[in-house]
Design a protein around this motif. Structure first.
Motif, short mmCIF file in Angstrom:
data_model
loop_
_atom_site.label_atom_id
_atom_site.label_comp_id
_atom_site.label_asym_id
_atom_site.label_seq_id
_atom_site.Cartn_x
_atom_site.Cartn_y
_atom_site.Cartn_z
N ARG A 1 71.41 62.84 55.38
CA ARG A 1 72.34 61.74 55.24
C ARG A 1 72.09 60.97 53.95
O ARG A 1 73.03 60.60 53.23
N ALA A 2 70.81 60.71 53.65
CA ALA A 2 70.48 60.00 52.42
C ALA A 2 70.89 60.81 51.19
O ALA A 2 71.41 60.27 50.21
N ARG A 3 70.65 62.12 51.25
CA ARG A 3 71.03 62.98 50.12
C ARG A 3 72.54 62.92 49.87
O ARG A 3 72.98 62.77 48.73
N LYS A 4 73.32 63.03 50.94
CA LYS A 4 74.78 62.99 50.80
C LYS A 4 75.25 61.62 50.30
O LYS A 4 76.21 61.53 49.52
N HIS A 5 74.58 60.57 50.75
CA HIS A 5 74.94 59.22 50.29
C HIS A 5 74.72 59.11 48.79
O HIS A 5 75.55 58.55 48.07
N LEU A 6 73.60 59.66 48.32
CA LEU A 6 73.29 59.60 46.90
C LEU A 6 74.32 60.39 46.09
O LEU A 6 74.77 59.93 45.03
N LEU A 7 74.70 61.55 46.58
CA LEU A 7 75.71 62.34 45.87
C LEU A 7 77.03 61.57 45.79
O LEU A 7 77.75 61.67 44.80
N GLY A 8 77.35 60.80 46.83
CA GLY A 8 78.54 59.96 46.80
C GLY A 8 78.45 58.89 45.75
O GLY A 8 79.44 58.58 45.07
N LEU A 9 77.25 58.32 45.57
CA LEU A 9 77.06 57.33 44.51
C LEU A 9 77.18 57.99 43.14
O LEU A 9 77.71 57.38 42.20
N PHE A 10 76.69 59.21 43.01
CA PHE A 10 76.83 59.94 41.74
C PHE A 10 78.30 60.04 41.34
O PHE A 10 78.64 59.93 40.16
N ASP A 11 79.17 60.28 42.31
CA ASP A 11 80.60 60.46 42.02
C ASP A 11 81.24 59.21 41.44
O ASP A 11 82.32 59.28 40.84
N ALA A 12 80.59 58.06 41.61
CA ALA A 12 81.17 56.81 41.12
C ALA A 12 81.01 56.65 39.61
O ALA A 12 81.60 55.73 39.03
N LEU A 13 80.24 57.52 38.97
CA LEU A 13 79.99 57.42 37.54
C LEU A 13 80.61 58.58 36.79
O LEU A 13 80.80 59.66 37.35
N PRO A 14 80.92 58.40 35.50
CA PRO A 14 81.37 59.53 34.69
C PRO A 14 80.30 60.61 34.66
O PRO A 14 79.10 60.32 34.71
#
Length: 315
Positions: A284-297
């Motif tokens: 769950r933490a890994r997927k959350h981090l990947l979601g935060l990655f998507d917020a940046l160029p």
């Protein structure tokens, strides 16, 4: 010299969809004609007006951002010089003044380390700047380089020049560019209306048709981030962080850091959770981090560092 070939982002300054909203606002101004875009060349900016006065305006003219403080002696020396040299351009640039004591979120989002700091914003991006008190001659030289780079950008991208400006044949008579994607327009309108669910649905429709669309990915991640933090109580989250097992609190704390512009801190927090958890919590933490990655160029320098740290944490 300003470098317009290097992508940039102001993702933390107001919200993660500011760039897309600025493009929409530019289209509206162009439809209204060049007279609608005229305004004072010096403006005082707050967190509430940053999108309109800096991001949106930078789509038409370069914005010189003066981040100052009444506590910093250098600010009282530099600000009048900036007002003079920008004013001498006769509206070809705008000076936006930010009191960092009154608007700390802007300074945090732009990762300002000291004041005075001056940044040039153009086409929604920070393209050049300096962080010391310069004499008027040096400020003029810096501004001349900026304006020269802006002109080079318009020569290489004639369709980007605001209607009616010298150098654009036909002015407002030029044919319009390709229409915006209807789902992107719908998402932007939903954000303007405060309907986050509708914005999410529109971005998801766009991504179903074009999975690699970075603007849609950033927009969806940004709206999801805003939605998750909209009712968060930072004091309560801080209290709950005392419990390392409170996964929800640690992920929400990372979201709040992301919203404030503390991107590296947000990434480090979630990576620390990945390191100390296992099984479903780790995933769950890994997927959350990947979601935060998507917020940046995709080329944001913080991403490469965080991806390496995540790989190290996982393997």
């Amino acid at each position: 010299m300003a470098d317009f070939s290097r992508p940039g982002s102001l993702y933390g300054a107001v919200d993660l969809g500011a760039r897309k909203q600025a493009l929409d606002a530019q289209a509206k101004r162009e439809a209204a004609g060049p007279q609608a875009a005229s305004s004072a060349s010096v403006v005082d900016v707050t967190e509430e007006t940053f999108t309109a006065d800096v991001i949106e305006r930078s789509m038409s003219v370069p914005v010189v951002l003066d981040l100052w403080s009444p506590r910093a002696p250098g600010s009282s020396q530099l600000s009048p010089v900036l007002e003079k040299v920008v004013g001498d351009l006769g509206g070809k640039a705008v000076l936006a003044k930010v009191n960092v004591d009154a608007s700390p979120q802007i300074a945090q989002a732009l990762r300002v380390q000291a004041v005075p700091t001056v940044l040039a914003i153009f086409q929604g991006q920070a393209v050049t700047g300096f962080q010391q008190v310069l004499p008027e001659q040096e400020v003029r030289r810096w501004l001349d380089e900026l304006m020269g780079a802006v002109e080079q950008f318009y020569q290489a991208n004639p369709g980007a020049r605001p209607p009616g400006e010298p150098g654009e044949p036909g002015g407002a008579e030029e044919p319009a560019g390709p229409p915006a994607d209807p789902d992107l327009v719908a998402a932007e309108q939903a954000i303007d209306d405060g309907d986050l669910d509708a914005a999410i649905a529109a971005y998801q429709r766009l991504l179903a048709r074009a999975p690699g669309d970075e603007d849609a990915k950033m927009g969806l991640a940004g709206v999801n981030l805003i939605k998750r933090t909209s009712e968060a109580d930072p004091a309560d989250v801080q209290r709950r962080l005392q419990d390392p097992a409170d996964l929800d609190a640690h992920l929400l704390a990372a979201d709040l850091e992301m919203m404030s512009g503390s991107v590296d801190e947000a990434f480090a927090r979630v990576i620390a959770v990945v390191k100390r958890t296992s099984g479903d919590d780790r995933d769950r933490a890994r997927k959350h981090l990947l979601g935060l990655f998507d917020a940046l160029p995709g080329d944001d320098p913080s991403l490469a560092k965080a991806r390496r740290a995540l790989a190290s944490a996982l393997f």
